[in-house]
Motif scaffolding. Structure first.
Motif, mmCIF file in Angstrom:
data_model
loop_
_atom_site.group_PDB
_atom_site.id
_atom_site.type_symbol
_atom_site.label_atom_id
_atom_site.label_comp_id
_atom_site.label_asym_id
_atom_site.label_seq_id
_atom_site.Cartn_x
_atom_site.Cartn_y
_atom_site.Cartn_z
ATOM 1 N N PHE A 410 0.809 -1.219 0.000
ATOM 2 C CA PHE A 410 0.000 0.000 0.000
ATOM 3 C C PHE A 410 0.844 1.272 0.000
ATOM 4 O O PHE A 410 0.339 2.356 0.304
ATOM 5 N N ASP A 411 2.106 1.162 -0.363
ATOM 6 C CA ASP A 411 2.983 2.333 -0.347
ATOM 7 C C ASP A 411 2.528 3.420 -1.312
ATOM 8 O O ASP A 411 2.875 4.595 -1.148
ATOM 9 N N GLY A 412 1.742 3.052 -2.326
ATOM 10 C CA GLY A 412 1.285 4.039 -3.296
ATOM 11 C C GLY A 412 0.115 4.882 -2.837
ATOM 12 O O GLY A 412 -0.264 5.832 -3.525
ATOM 13 N N ALA A 413 -0.454 4.575 -1.676
ATOM 14 C CA ALA A 413 -1.592 5.350 -1.158
ATOM 15 C C ALA A 413 -1.138 6.333 -0.091
ATOM 16 O O ALA A 413 -0.170 6.077 0.635
ATOM 17 N N SER A 441 -6.788 -8.723 9.838
ATOM 18 C CA SER A 441 -6.672 -7.353 9.344
ATOM 19 C C SER A 441 -5.987 -6.460 10.374
ATOM 20 O O SER A 441 -5.143 -5.619 10.027
ATOM 21 N N GLU A 442 -6.341 -6.633 11.645
ATOM 22 C CA GLU A 442 -5.704 -5.844 12.708
ATOM 23 C C GLU A 442 -4.212 -6.118 12.771
ATOM 24 O O GLU A 442 -3.395 -5.196 12.909
ATOM 25 N N ALA A 443 -3.832 -7.395 12.645
ATOM 26 C CA ALA A 443 -2.416 -7.750 12.679
ATOM 27 C C ALA A 443 -1.661 -7.139 11.493
ATOM 28 O O ALA A 443 -0.518 -6.696 11.627
ATOM 29 N N LEU A 444 -2.319 -7.089 10.335
ATOM 30 C CA LEU A 444 -1.686 -6.486 9.163
ATOM 31 C C LEU A 444 -1.443 -5.004 9.382
ATOM 32 O O LEU A 444 -0.354 -4.489 9.079
ATOM 33 N N VAL A 445 -2.434 -4.314 9.931
ATOM 34 C CA VAL A 445 -2.279 -2.879 10.189
ATOM 35 C C VAL A 445 -1.138 -2.634 11.171
ATOM 36 O O VAL A 445 -0.301 -1.732 10.960
ATOM 37 N N ARG A 446 -1.085 -3.410 12.228
ATOM 38 C CA ARG A 446 0.006 -3.240 13.211
ATOM 39 C C ARG A 446 1.366 -3.490 12.559
ATOM 40 O O ARG A 446 2.339 -2.777 12.830
ATOM 41 N N ALA A 447 1.439 -4.494 11.698
ATOM 42 C CA ALA A 447 2.706 -4.815 11.035
ATOM 43 C C ALA A 447 3.148 -3.692 10.097
ATOM 44 O O ALA A 447 4.336 -3.348 10.041
ATOM 45 N N ILE A 448 2.189 -3.099 9.367
ATOM 46 C CA ILE A 448 2.531 -1.994 8.467
ATOM 47 C C ILE A 448 2.965 -0.774 9.275
ATOM 48 O O ILE A 448 3.942 -0.090 8.927
ATOM 49 N N GLN A 449 2.274 -0.495 10.352
ATOM 50 C CA GLN A 449 2.628 0.655 11.188
ATOM 51 C C GLN A 449 4.028 0.500 11.776
ATOM 52 O O GLN A 449 4.774 1.477 11.900
ATOM 53 N N LYS A 450 4.394 -0.727 12.099
ATOM 54 C CA LYS A 450 5.736 -0.977 12.633
ATOM 55 C C LYS A 450 6.792 -0.839 11.545
ATOM 56 O O LYS A 450 7.879 -0.273 11.768
ATOM 57 N N LEU A 451 6.481 -1.343 10.353
ATOM 58 C CA LEU A 451 7.426 -1.295 9.240
ATOM 59 C C LEU A 451 7.507 0.092 8.617
ATOM 60 O O LEU A 451 8.587 0.537 8.211
ATOM 61 N N ARG A 452 6.385 0.784 8.548
ATOM 62 C CA ARG A 452 6.299 2.119 7.936
ATOM 63 C C ARG A 452 5.669 3.085 8.942
ATOM 64 O O ARG A 452 4.494 3.438 8.837
ATOM 65 N N PRO A 453 6.433 3.540 9.944
ATOM 66 C CA PRO A 453 5.865 4.377 11.020
ATOM 67 C C PRO A 453 5.189 5.654 10.517
ATOM 68 O O PRO A 453 4.248 6.147 11.145
ATOM 69 N N ALA A 454 5.653 6.178 9.386
ATOM 70 C CA ALA A 454 5.092 7.434 8.882
ATOM 71 C C ALA A 454 3.821 7.227 8.073
ATOM 72 O O ALA A 454 3.129 8.195 7.726
ATOM 73 N N ARG A 455 3.496 5.994 7.790
ATOM 74 C CA ARG A 455 2.330 5.696 6.958
ATOM 75 C C ARG A 455 1.031 5.851 7.744
ATOM 76 O O ARG A 455 0.952 5.501 8.921
ATOM 77 N N ARG A 456 0.013 6.378 7.066
ATOM 78 C CA ARG A 456 -1.314 6.518 7.664
ATOM 79 C C ARG A 456 -2.106 5.255 7.326
ATOM 80 O O ARG A 456 -2.724 5.155 6.257
ATOM 81 N N PRO A 478 -2.255 14.904 5.759
ATOM 82 C CA PRO A 478 -1.330 13.775 5.694
ATOM 83 C C PRO A 478 0.113 14.235 5.785
ATOM 84 O O PRO A 478 0.406 15.407 5.559
ATOM 85 N N PRO A 479 1.021 13.333 6.127
ATOM 86 C CA PRO A 479 2.434 13.684 6.124
ATOM 87 C C PRO A 479 2.906 13.922 4.700
ATOM 88 O O PRO A 479 2.246 13.512 3.737
ATOM 89 N N PRO A 480 4.042 14.597 4.509
ATOM 90 C CA PRO A 480 4.553 14.835 3.152
ATOM 91 C C PRO A 480 4.769 13.517 2.411
ATOM 92 O O PRO A 480 5.197 12.534 2.994
ATOM 93 N N ARG A 481 4.472 13.519 1.131
ATOM 94 C CA ARG A 481 4.649 12.319 0.326
ATOM 95 C C ARG A 481 6.133 12.069 0.117
ATOM 96 O O ARG A 481 6.905 13.005 -0.102
ATOM 97 N N PRO A 482 6.611 10.839 0.174
ATOM 98 C CA PRO A 482 8.026 10.533 -0.065
ATOM 99 C C PRO A 482 8.461 11.057 -1.426
ATOM 100 O O PRO A 482 7.672 11.076 -2.381
#
Length: 520
Positions: A410-413, A441-456, A478-482
């Motif tokens: 989901f890096d493109g969103a 789904s909850e576990a996936l969100v937690r994993a993404i937040q850990k891997l990509r802390p700046a991601r919403r 939102p935070p600045p786009r990479p």
């Protein structure tokens, strides 16, 4: 009287309506996209009877399932599913006797054929009753396999891109006056919003799904493999298993046939020597295609739907059409006019959320590879827009098998909202209980937040609160786009950006129902 005794009771009933029928066919799981197309095939045969279709009649593979009077001409079509849907409602309007729920009473002795979805389990009451009554029963792949033997079939296989590629081929053949029959896994505007077309010609364009090894039942004269990926691992267990399955499919191509294969897909290219051996043994012509060439550039200029993956899909269709001697300009004209298909980058409407006008899209992407490609396509088309991806995971086992890949999909969103998993009937249950899957789904969100802390990235437990959740998310900046995602064009001001956003409703389950409520 002896002749009458040799004919089943249902064939000699006095009803005038019954005497005009070739037979009765019942579909268990008729709400599926493939099943509905096959049901429409039988309905279309009824309408075709008034036309001079002697060649089409010769190709009808189900006429001898039971003895019938020679004067018989039509099929009576019925079907059942667990719940009503827009598709079942369309079928009912078209003439199918649609029944909601699976009940023993839906199957009667006068049925001549029962076709059941791969999602139907052996203990289904309708399937059990049909077998008890000794009614011929065919799975969807078995029934379609009968058709592929009667036509010169063009089967489009691949882990991703089958629907778009098959749609383009069908429309190219239609444009070139081949008058094909088309059975695909999506609804097309060019087919009056349907997933099926009955043609008078000898060609059948078919989407060949690998789930449940369905495509092993088919006998194509032409075949495309768009790519091979780690998909349907509940069936194939590993990438090696998937590769073996596609090799067997290629081996099903008829002697003297054609295979069109993606040179840019590493798992497929890894099979090149084995494919060459099959080709030599079966006298098959193999055509490899690649995005690195002048034809791909022409296609990219002509194609209206965005995304490099769609350029690859169109290139596959181009190479096959060229092998059938269809002129390049005619092929490109189809690409220019193609308007896309249902749930593939499909614009659905707009909604106002917190003062922001949002364009809402539906997309069928449910595998990490598809999600990345689709979000990239949205970013190409809307480089300066805020993209909110609302994702519904499809099948617990898929999420478990590809959990690591989903974390970076989901890096493109700009913002991602994950809904509860859509549990697939017949695939997420083990002995009557939900499979013990560690991932959620909850576990996936937690994993993404850990891997990509700046991601919403957020989890929404109740999809009914979707609009409220979007209001909250779009109200906060939102935070600045990479840098790698920034457009080279001048950026719009922050105030202008806040006035528009894209909401991409993504998944293969029932997320489309939430889209309907969002755009009301």
């Amino acid at each position: 009287m002896r002749m009458e005794k040799s004919i089943p009771l249902e064939a000699v009933r006095s009803s005038k309506k019954r005497r005009l029928l070739t037979g009765q066919v019942h579909f268990i799981g008729i709400g599926g996209i493939g099943m509905s197309a096959l049901a429409r095939y039988f309905l279309a045969l009824n309408r075709a009877e008034g036309l001079a279709l002697s060649a089409a009649r010769q190709r009808r593979p189900f006429d001898k399932l039971r003895a019938r009077p020679k004067m018989a001409s039509n099929w009576l079509v019925s079907g059942s599913d667990t719940m009503a849907s827009p598709l079942t409602q369309k079928l009912a309007k078209e003439g199918v006797n649609v029944k909601i729920g699976h009940l023993k009473g839906h199957v009667t002795p006068d049925l001549d054929l029962v076709v059941y979805s791969q999602a139907i389990t052996p203990d289904n009451p309708e399937l059990r009753e049909a077998k008890r009554l000794h009614i011929p029963c065919r799975s969807y792949p078995e029934a379609v396999g009968r058709l592929t033997e009667k036509y010169r079939t063009i089967a489009v296989a691949g882990s991703h891109g089958k629907s778009t590629t098959a749609a383009l081929i069908g429309l190219i053949l239609k444009k070139a006056s081949f008058d094909p029959t088309i059975i695909i896994g999506t609804e097309l505007k060019e087919l009056d919003g349907k997933n099926f077309r009955l043609g008078r010609g000898k060609y059948l364009v078919l989407e060949a799904d690998e789930f449940g090894r369905a495509f092993h039942h088919y006998s194509p004269a032409f075949a495309i493999v768009t790519n091979v990926d780690r998909e349907h691992l509940d069936v194939y267990q590993s990438l090696a298993g998937v590769q073996k399955g596609f090799l067997e499919f290629i081996g099903k191509i008829k002697t003297g046939g054609v295979a069109v294969l993606n040179k840019d897909n590493e798992p497929l290219v890894a099979l090149e020597s084995k494919i060459a051996a099959i080709a030599r043994h079966n006298n098959i012509k193999v055509i490899w295609y690649s995005l690195y060439g002048s034809v791909a550039k022409k296609i990219k200029r002509a194609l209206k739907i965005p995304g490099i993956h769609n350029v690859s899909n169109a290139l596959a269709a181009y190479r096959l059409a060229a092998a059938m001697k269809i002129p390049g300009p005619k092929i490109l004209s189809v690409f220019r006019s193609y308007r896309g298909s249902s749930r593939r980058f499909e614009y659905r409407g707009t909604c106002q959320v917190s003062g922001i006008k949002c364009q809402v899209y539906d997309d069928y992407a449910h595998h990490p590879t598809e999600i990345k490609a689709t979000l990239q396509a949205f970013r190409e088309k809307y480089p300066d827009s805020k993209i909110v991806c609302v994702f519904q995971p499809h099948q617990a086992k898929r999420l478990e098998a590809l959990f690591k890949e989903f974390q970076t999909a989901f890096d493109g969103a700009d913002t991602t909202l994950v809904l509860p998993i859509y549990k697939v009937a017949g695939r997420d249950k083990v002995k009557g209980q939900m499979s013990n899957v560690k991932c959620s789904s909850e576990a996936l969100v937690r994993a993404i937040q850990k891997l990509r802390p700046a991601r919403r990235v957020f989890y929404l437990k109740n999809p009914k609160h979707l609009k409220s959740a979007l209001t909250m998310l779009l109200s906060s900046p939102p935070p600045p786009r990479p840098p790698r995602q920034l457009s080279s064009r001048p950026r719009k001001s922050a105030s202008r950006q806040r006035q528009s956003a894209l909401v991409v409703m993504m998944g293969a389950g029932d997320i489309v129902n939430y889209t309907d409520s969002l755009i009301k």
